[in-house]
Structure formats: structure tokens, C-alpha cells
Design a protein around this motif. Structure first.
Motif, PDB file in Angstrom:
ATOM      1  N   LYS A 246      71.687  -4.557  25.571  1.00 36.64           N
ATOM      2  CA  LYS A 246      72.265  -3.478  26.364  1.00 36.64           C
ATOM      3  C   LYS A 246      72.075  -2.181  25.583  1.00 36.64           C
ATOM      4  O   LYS A 246      72.157  -2.169  24.359  1.00 36.64           O
ATOM      5  CB  LYS A 246      73.753  -3.731  26.606  1.00 36.64           C
ATOM      6  N   ASP A 247      71.841  -1.112  26.314  1.00 35.78           N
ATOM      7  CA  ASP A 247      71.521   0.176  25.692  1.00 35.78           C
ATOM      8  C   ASP A 247      70.381   0.008  24.686  1.00 35.78           C
ATOM      9  O   ASP A 247      70.399   0.568  23.589  1.00 35.78           O
ATOM     10  CB  ASP A 247      72.760   0.779  25.009  1.00 35.78           C
ATOM     11  N   GLN A 276      67.866  -3.240  28.296  1.00 41.47           N
ATOM     12  CA  GLN A 276      68.672  -2.671  29.376  1.00 41.47           C
ATOM     13  C   GLN A 276      69.177  -1.285  28.963  1.00 41.47           C
ATOM     14  O   GLN A 276      69.231  -0.972  27.777  1.00 41.47           O
ATOM     15  CB  GLN A 276      69.877  -3.567  29.674  1.00 41.47           C
ATOM     16  N   GLY A 277      69.577  -0.491  29.963  1.00 36.51           N
ATOM     17  CA  GLY A 277      70.143   0.803  29.631  1.00 36.51           C
ATOM     18  C   GLY A 277      70.177   1.740  30.823  1.00 36.51           C
ATOM     19  O   GLY A 277      69.522   1.496  31.843  1.00 36.51           O
ATOM     20  N   LYS A 278      70.921   2.808  30.682  1.00 37.40           N
ATOM     21  CA  LYS A 278      71.072   3.778  31.776  1.00 37.40           C
ATOM     22  C   LYS A 278      69.769   4.496  32.086  1.00 37.40           C
ATOM     23  O   LYS A 278      69.629   5.106  33.150  1.00 37.40           O
ATOM     24  CB  LYS A 278      72.170   4.791  31.431  1.00 37.40           C
ATOM     25  N   GLU A 279      68.792   4.422  31.192  1.00 37.42           N
ATOM     26  CA  GLU A 279      67.515   5.103  31.405  1.00 37.42           C
ATOM     27  C   GLU A 279      66.560   4.306  32.298  1.00 37.42           C
ATOM     28  O   GLU A 279      65.512   4.812  32.691  1.00 37.42           O
ATOM     29  CB  GLU A 279      66.811   5.370  30.073  1.00 37.42           C
ATOM     30  N   SER A 343      72.736  -4.585  38.083  1.00 35.99           N
ATOM     31  CA  SER A 343      73.233  -3.255  37.736  1.00 35.99           C
ATOM     32  C   SER A 343      72.067  -2.302  37.527  1.00 35.99           C
ATOM     33  O   SER A 343      70.929  -2.728  37.301  1.00 35.99           O
ATOM     34  CB  SER A 343      74.069  -3.321  36.461  1.00 35.99           C
ATOM     35  N   LYS A 344      72.358  -1.005  37.594  1.00 32.17           N
ATOM     36  CA  LYS A 344      71.330  -0.005  37.357  1.00 32.17           C
ATOM     37  C   LYS A 344      70.724  -0.161  35.964  1.00 32.17           C
ATOM     38  O   LYS A 344      69.540   0.098  35.756  1.00 32.17           O
ATOM     39  CB  LYS A 344      71.911   1.403  37.509  1.00 32.17           C
ATOM     40  N   GLU A 345      71.551  -0.591  35.000  1.00 26.64           N
ATOM     41  CA  GLU A 345      71.067  -0.769  33.628  1.00 26.64           C
ATOM     42  C   GLU A 345      69.985  -1.831  33.533  1.00 26.64           C
ATOM     43  O   GLU A 345      69.188  -1.837  32.592  1.00 26.64           O
ATOM     44  CB  GLU A 345      72.219  -1.113  32.691  1.00 26.64           C
TER      45      GLU A 345
END
Length: 362
Positions: A246-247, A276-279, A343-345
């Protein structure tokens, strides 16, 4: 050991924007730096010094933004995933079917779109690639441009393998591949080689750059050349990474100007190795992907390295209908993407539907 060459180090010097050539020359002279490569338009230089401590003094100079290590960069494939595949006739890989690319080919097939593939090179004699190879160059070693790993040929095949009744077909089977070898036979390269490759793509006016590689640390130099490419209207696509964290999105995928791509299998299941990550912007086929390989062969490979060229190929298809800005292209893909329920991530806007994306481009 030759006393004259011991303790030699290469570093990346990022000058502040607006620095004049005379000011850069003054720095080189003052610190006894040998310039290995000069990116004049970017105000970046790869320099060598016989005394490593010299570089620590540069940060005090008013014209210097940063001094960076020439770090190693790696392709994003799962090594143990490579499996030889035997073909009879021609097969359309599952991922390309899932993107609905074949439904577009009668009208749009990537014709005349130039895709820069910064990778391990390409098998220039491969029957599924040679027709679409436009240019070949190397930044790893100037006289070495062929693929001694297989990864670059695989990525190129996913983007633009020819529709010729043999082997496989790429997402955009008439797009032109501009191959830049920046990685060695083990899939390792240097940041300086990546900078040179992207700069070369800008000068060569490519339409899309595929970057199936990544590093974990940020870089002012990489950020600057990425922004320059984007400002020149080039669509940038990169592998999110294979660290499964994550991230954990790698650079350059982490930059705002770049489309970051994670991987899924043929059932639409998120690949556990994907970063994974918000980007994250999109999810694409990245498990047991069939494409070209060295010596005219074909293999299955897995990794976000494999997901990335599906998106690059989709971008080439769309651009062959209309030359639009990178931001407009990303918006069209996002508006028509299909959610896989993650999820978006993990999936960003979702799984690309290139046929739908084409339908909203006027």
C-alpha cells in the motif's frame, strides 16, 4: 589500479531553471568536473569527479538545485513468471480482447502514432515486430540496441505486434515502435540512461512513452524531464510497481503527469504483486500475458510491466483517431473505464474499454 581514475564517481547535477551556460561552465571549472552528458534544455548534467567530496560542496552554490546519485532502475516483471509458449497460426492475447481493441481495428489501429519504448531493446528481426519498428537507439551502451533480455520485445509486442496471421497481435497493430535500450540483460539500468532516453523521445517527437520500470525514490531530475515531456504533449504511461505494498507506487508512475497502471488477471482479479496507492490511474492485464520474445519466440510474462503497454497501446489507438492532449486522453479513458470492484488505490478509474473511449472522442 590506475591512480588517475580511482575514486571516480558520476552524479546527476540539477541546476536551477534559468541558469545560463556560462554559469554552468563556471561550476564545472571551479570543481574540476568532467561532463559526461549535458541536457542543455533541462539544465541537467551527468558529471564525474575524481574526489567524491567535491559533490557535497555543490549544494552551497546558488545555481544548484540538487545533486543526485545515479541510482539503478529496474524493469517491473516477475522473473519466475516467464514461460515459453508455442503458437500455431495467430492468437489474439486475452488482455487485448478484454480491452476490446479488435473491435476498433477496422477504423483505428494506431497508424502513424509513434510510441517510445524505454526498455531492454527489441528483437529487430522478430516477424511480429520488424514491420512496425521505426527507430532503434541505446543509452545503456551506445552500440547496443538489440534486446538481450526479452522484456522489451514482450512490451513492444503488446503495444504493436503486427496483425499478419502469425504469432500475436498488439493493441495498436500499426503503431510505430521507437525502441530505446536503457537496460542491460538483467533488466537493470541507470537513472542517467532514463533521463537521456526521455530527452531523446522529446527531441524525436514521439506521441506516447511506455515506461515499464520504476524506482522507489523521488528525483528532481526525473521529475523535470517527465514534466518537459508532458508539456510537449507526450502521453506518459508507467508501471505502478511490483512491491505489493500500500502506498507503494514507484516513480515515474507516481508523478501526476504519468498514467500509473496496476495489474489484474484474466478473471479481473487484482494481482497481489501490484503496488497500490492514490496515484493509480488504471488497472490492465498483467498476469500470464502472451507476447513476443527474443529470437522470434513468444512467452507468457507477469508484472505491472505487462499491464503498462496495454494502456500505451490503447492511447496509440485513440490518438490515431484524433491527436488530443494527454489530459484529454486520460479523461476519456477514465470516463469509460469499467470498475472491477476494487478501491481506487488498486484500480484507479478501472479497467480500460478502448472501444468506448474511442466512441466519445469527437
Amino acid at each position: 589500479m590506475d591512480i588517475g581514475t580511482q575514486n571516480v564517481e558520476n552524479k546527476i547535477i540539477v541546476f536551477k531553471k534559468g541558469t545560463r551556460p556560462s554559469q554552468r561552465f563556471e561550476i564545472y571549472k571551479k570543481y574540476g568536473l568532467a561532463v559526461e552528458k549535458n541536457f542543455r534544455s533541462l539544465n541537467i548534467a551527468i558529471c564525474r569527479a575524481k574526489r567524491p567530496e567535491v559533490f557535497s560542496l555543490l549544494s552551497e552554490e546558488p545555481w544548484i538545485e540538487s545533486v543526485e546519485e545515479d541510482v539503478s532502475v529496474y524493469i517491473q516483471v516477475i522473473p519466475e513468471s516467464v514461460k515459453i509458449y508455442s503458437l500455431r497460426g495467430q492468437e489474439i492475447p486475452w488482455g487485448i480482447e478484454k480491452l476490446r481493441a479488435p473491435e476498433c481495428w477496422k477504423s483505428f489501429n494506431g497508424d502513424e502514432i509513434r510510441v517510445g519504448v524505454i526498455d531492454t531493446g527489441v528483437d529487430a528481426t522478430h516477424p511480429d515486430l520488424k514491420e512496425n519498428l521505426k527507430e532503434l537507439m541505446g543509452t545503456y551502451k551506445k552500440n547496443l540496441i538489440s534486446d538481450d533480455n526479452g522484456h522489451g520485445s514482450h512490451v513492444s509486442g503488446t503495444i504493436a505486434a503486427v496483425n499478419n496471421d502469425i504469432g500475436v497481435v498488439g493493441v495498436a497493430p500499426k503503431a510505430k515502435i521507437i525502441s530505446i535500450k536503457a537496460f542491460d540483460k538483467n533488466g537493470s539500468g541507470q537513472l542517467s540512461g532514463i533521463l537521456e532516453a526521455i530527452d531523446w523521445c522529446i527531441d524525436s517527437k514521439v506521441d506516447v512513452i511506455n515506461m515499464s520500470f520504476g524506482i522507489s525514490n523521488d528525483s528532481n531530475a526525473l521529475k523535470r524531464v517527465i514534466k518537459e515531456a508532458y508539456d510537449n504533449g507526450i502521453v506518459l504511461v508507467a508501471a505502478a510497481g511490483n512491491n505489493g505494498k500500500k502506498d507503494g507506487v514507484l516513480y515515474p508512475a507516481k508523478y501526476e503527469e504519468v498514467m500509473a497502471v496496476t495489474a489484474c488477471d484474466r478473471r479481473g482479479v487484482f494481482a497481489p504483486f501490484s503496488s497500490q496507492g492514490k496515484e493509480v490511474d488504471f488497472i490492465a492485464p498483467g498476469v500470464d500475458v502472451l507476447s513476443c520474445y527474443n529470437n522470434g519466440g513468444y512467452v507468457l510474462m507477469s508484472g505491472t510491466s505487462m499491464a503498462c503497454p496495454h494502456v500505451s497501446g490503447a492511447c496509440a489507438l485513440i490518438l490515431s483517431k484524433k491527436r488530443i492532449k494527454p489530459s484529454e486522453l486520460k479523461e476519456a479513458l477514465a470516463r469509460t473505464a469499467r470498475s472491477l470492484g476494487y478501491s481506487k488505490e488498486k484500480q484507479g478509474a478501472g479497467f480500460i474499454d478502448v472501444r468506448k473511449a474511442l466512441s466519445i472522442i469527437e
